[in-house]
Design a protein around this motif. Structure first.
Motif, mmCIF file in Angstrom:
data_model
loop_
_atom_site.group_PDB
_atom_site.id
_atom_site.type_symbol
_atom_site.label_atom_id
_atom_site.label_comp_id
_atom_site.label_asym_id
_atom_site.label_seq_id
_atom_site.Cartn_x
_atom_site.Cartn_y
_atom_site.Cartn_z
ATOM 1 N N ASP A 1 0.824 -1.210 0.000
ATOM 2 C CA ASP A 1 0.000 0.000 0.000
ATOM 3 C C ASP A 1 0.860 1.262 0.000
ATOM 4 O O ASP A 1 0.531 2.254 -0.658
ATOM 5 C CB ASP A 1 -0.949 0.005 1.195
ATOM 6 N N MET A 2 1.962 1.240 0.737
ATOM 7 C CA MET A 2 2.894 2.373 0.752
ATOM 8 C C MET A 2 3.470 2.587 -0.644
ATOM 9 O O MET A 2 3.529 3.718 -1.139
ATOM 10 C CB MET A 2 4.022 2.122 1.758
ATOM 11 N N ILE A 3 3.896 1.510 -1.290
ATOM 12 C CA ILE A 3 4.451 1.601 -2.650
ATOM 13 C C ILE A 3 3.406 2.173 -3.600
ATOM 14 O O ILE A 3 3.703 3.052 -4.416
ATOM 15 C CB ILE A 3 4.949 0.209 -3.128
ATOM 16 N N ARG A 4 2.176 1.713 -3.488
ATOM 17 C CA ARG A 4 1.110 2.226 -4.356
ATOM 18 C C ARG A 4 0.922 3.731 -4.150
ATOM 19 O O ARG A 4 0.794 4.486 -5.115
ATOM 20 C CB ARG A 4 -0.209 1.498 -4.081
ATOM 21 N N ARG A 5 0.902 4.184 -2.903
ATOM 22 C CA ARG A 5 0.707 5.614 -2.620
ATOM 23 C C ARG A 5 1.815 6.470 -3.230
ATOM 24 O O ARG A 5 1.579 7.597 -3.630
ATOM 25 C CB ARG A 5 0.657 5.845 -1.108
ATOM 26 N N CYS A 6 3.015 5.910 -3.293
ATOM 27 C CA CYS A 6 4.161 6.701 -3.739
ATOM 28 C C CYS A 6 4.544 6.500 -5.202
ATOM 29 O O CYS A 6 5.172 7.379 -5.792
ATOM 30 C CB CYS A 6 5.376 6.376 -2.873
ATOM 31 N N CYS A 7 4.228 5.364 -5.771
ATOM 32 C CA CYS A 7 4.729 5.032 -7.105
ATOM 33 C C CYS A 7 3.653 4.920 -8.183
ATOM 34 O O CYS A 7 3.976 4.923 -9.364
ATOM 35 C CB CYS A 7 5.521 3.725 -7.053
ATOM 36 N N CYS A 8 2.411 4.813 -7.809
ATOM 37 C CA CYS A 8 1.341 4.641 -8.789
ATOM 38 C C CYS A 8 0.759 6.007 -9.150
ATOM 39 O O CYS A 8 0.120 6.661 -8.322
ATOM 40 C CB CYS A 8 0.256 3.728 -8.221
ATOM 41 N N GLU A 9 0.990 6.431 -10.379
ATOM 42 C CA GLU A 9 0.526 7.751 -10.819
ATOM 43 C C GLU A 9 -0.997 7.867 -10.787
ATOM 44 O O GLU A 9 -1.526 8.922 -10.455
ATOM 45 C CB GLU A 9 1.077 8.088 -12.206
ATOM 46 N N THR A 10 -1.698 6.812 -11.116
ATOM 47 C CA THR A 10 -3.165 6.845 -11.077
ATOM 48 C C THR A 10 -3.645 7.100 -9.652
ATOM 49 O O THR A 10 -4.534 7.918 -9.426
ATOM 50 C CB THR A 10 -3.752 5.515 -11.603
ATOM 51 N N TYR A 11 -3.032 6.412 -8.697
ATOM 52 C CA TYR A 11 -3.394 6.600 -7.291
ATOM 53 C C TYR A 11 -3.112 8.035 -6.866
ATOM 54 O O TYR A 11 -3.933 8.678 -6.204
ATOM 55 C CB TYR A 11 -2.622 5.619 -6.406
ATOM 56 N N LYS A 12 -1.953 8.557 -7.250
ATOM 57 C CA LYS A 12 -1.572 9.922 -6.871
ATOM 58 C C LYS A 12 -2.517 10.963 -7.473
ATOM 59 O O LYS A 12 -2.801 11.972 -6.843
ATOM 60 C CB LYS A 12 -0.136 10.208 -7.292
ATOM 61 N N GLN A 13 -2.999 10.718 -8.664
ATOM 62 C CA GLN A 13 -3.939 11.656 -9.283
ATOM 63 C C GLN A 13 -5.264 11.685 -8.534
ATOM 64 O O GLN A 13 -5.873 12.737 -8.388
ATOM 65 C CB GLN A 13 -4.164 11.297 -10.750
ATOM 66 N N LYS A 14 -5.694 10.543 -8.038
ATOM 67 C CA LYS A 14 -6.948 10.467 -7.292
ATOM 68 C C LYS A 14 -6.795 10.954 -5.857
ATOM 69 O O LYS A 14 -7.764 11.367 -5.233
ATOM 70 C CB LYS A 14 -7.475 9.031 -7.276
ATOM 71 N N ASN A 15 -5.598 10.860 -5.312
ATOM 72 C CA ASN A 15 -5.307 11.228 -3.922
ATOM 73 C C ASN A 15 -4.199 12.264 -3.905
ATOM 74 O O ASN A 15 -3.039 11.943 -3.641
ATOM 75 C CB ASN A 15 -4.909 9.978 -3.131
ATOM 76 N N LYS A 16 -4.554 13.503 -4.167
ATOM 77 C CA LYS A 16 -3.581 14.594 -4.360
ATOM 78 C C LYS A 16 -2.622 14.779 -3.180
ATOM 79 O O LYS A 16 -1.496 15.208 -3.363
ATOM 80 C CB LYS A 16 -4.300 15.909 -4.648
ATOM 81 N N HIS A 17 -3.069 14.462 -1.953
ATOM 82 C CA HIS A 17 -2.198 14.651 -0.797
ATOM 83 C C HIS A 17 -0.985 13.718 -0.813
ATOM 84 O O HIS A 17 -0.056 13.910 -0.046
ATOM 85 C CB HIS A 17 -2.974 14.543 0.514
ATOM 86 N N TYR A 18 -0.979 12.719 -1.707
ATOM 87 C CA TYR A 18 0.188 11.846 -1.858
ATOM 88 C C TYR A 18 1.014 12.198 -3.092
ATOM 89 O O TYR A 18 1.971 11.507 -3.412
ATOM 90 C CB TYR A 18 -0.238 10.374 -1.946
ATOM 91 N N SER A 19 0.668 13.272 -3.790
ATOM 92 C CA SER A 19 1.311 13.586 -5.068
ATOM 93 C C SER A 19 2.826 13.756 -4.970
ATOM 94 O O SER A 19 3.539 13.437 -5.906
ATOM 95 C CB SER A 19 0.683 14.824 -5.699
ATOM 96 N N SER A 20 3.330 14.221 -3.834
ATOM 97 C CA SER A 20 4.781 14.392 -3.711
ATOM 98 C C SER A 20 5.407 13.403 -2.720
ATOM 99 O O SER A 20 6.554 13.562 -2.321
ATOM 100 C CB SER A 20 5.108 15.832 -3.322
ATOM 101 N N SER A 21 4.661 12.379 -2.331
ATOM 102 C CA SER A 21 5.206 11.371 -1.417
ATOM 103 C C SER A 21 6.147 10.431 -2.153
ATOM 104 O O SER A 21 5.899 10.057 -3.297
ATOM 105 C CB SER A 21 4.070 10.557 -0.793
ATOM 106 N N VAL A 22 7.220 10.051 -1.460
ATOM 107 C CA VAL A 22 8.222 9.153 -2.039
ATOM 108 C C VAL A 22 8.642 8.107 -1.006
ATOM 109 O O VAL A 22 8.431 8.275 0.185
ATOM 110 C CB VAL A 22 9.478 9.917 -2.537
ATOM 111 N N VAL A 23 9.263 7.049 -1.502
ATOM 112 C CA VAL A 23 9.769 5.974 -0.658
ATOM 113 C C VAL A 23 11.285 6.096 -0.582
ATOM 114 O O VAL A 23 11.954 6.210 -1.608
ATOM 115 C CB VAL A 23 9.376 4.594 -1.248
#
Length: 183
Positions: free
Chosen positions: A20-42
């Motif tokens: 789930d952490m990887i998805r929040r940080c690496c999946c562009e589709t997820y980041k587009q839907k969840n803007k607060h993760y747009s600049s999150s990285v691992v």
């Protein structure tokens, strides 16, 4: 940005949290839907599930459940306010009640500070915290100060509730937390 080697029918909890952490940080589709993760990285050490698992299994709170039976959540920005990096020095496990303390949900506030909205029928500014009405005010600053005091008190109450089950770094960060007008 992941170890594809771990494919199991029933993966361990550490893998589910890592995935789930990887998805929040690496999946562009997820980041587009969840803007607060747009600049999150691992952090590079967490890119490997095996490195993450080694860290994870030693953490206070990992594997615990809250009072509603939900697993503690991996959090990246309680220890370091505003942090965007999931890493060994910034992550911790916390109950959901703590994890959602800092979620900004109030869409009605518009251009007003957090905790402040315009009350149309009264023509005044209103402060609320946790769905509790704190009063009506003439200025946004006055309303924000009422919200700030209520929110900081609430954060400390929640920290004390979970004190014996959370990392002392988390407890100390919550006790020192200051709400800012830009939050």
């Amino acid at each position: 940005c992941h170890d594809a080697n771990v494919t199991r029918k029933n993966p361990p909890e550490s893998y589910k949290v890592w995935r789930d952490m990887i998805r929040r940080c690496c999946c562009e589709t997820y980041k587009q839907k969840n803007k607060h993760y747009s600049s999150s990285v691992v952090d590079t050490r967490f890119e490997s599930y095996f490195n993450y698992r080694s860290w994870c299994e030693k953490q206070i709170g990992f594997g615990l459940k809250d009072d509603k039976g939900r697993p503690f959540a991996l959090d990246k920005d309680i220890l370091v306010k505003g942090n965007k990096i999931y890493g060994e020095d910034t992550c911790c496990f916390v109950p959901q009640e703590i994890n959602v303390l800092f979620v900004k949900r109030d869409k009605s506030r518009g251009d007003y500070p957090i905790g402040v909205s315009f009350h149309k029928s009264r023509g005044m500014l209103r402060a609320t915290c946790n769905n509790k009405h704190l009063g009506h005010f003439d200025t946004a600053e006055q309303a924000f100060q009422a919200y700030k005091q209520a929110k900081e008190t609430y954060i400390k109450d929640v920290a004390n509730k979970w004190k014996d089950q959370i990392d002392t770094r988390v407890y100390n960060a919550l006790m020192k937390y200051e709400v800012e007008i830009t939050d």
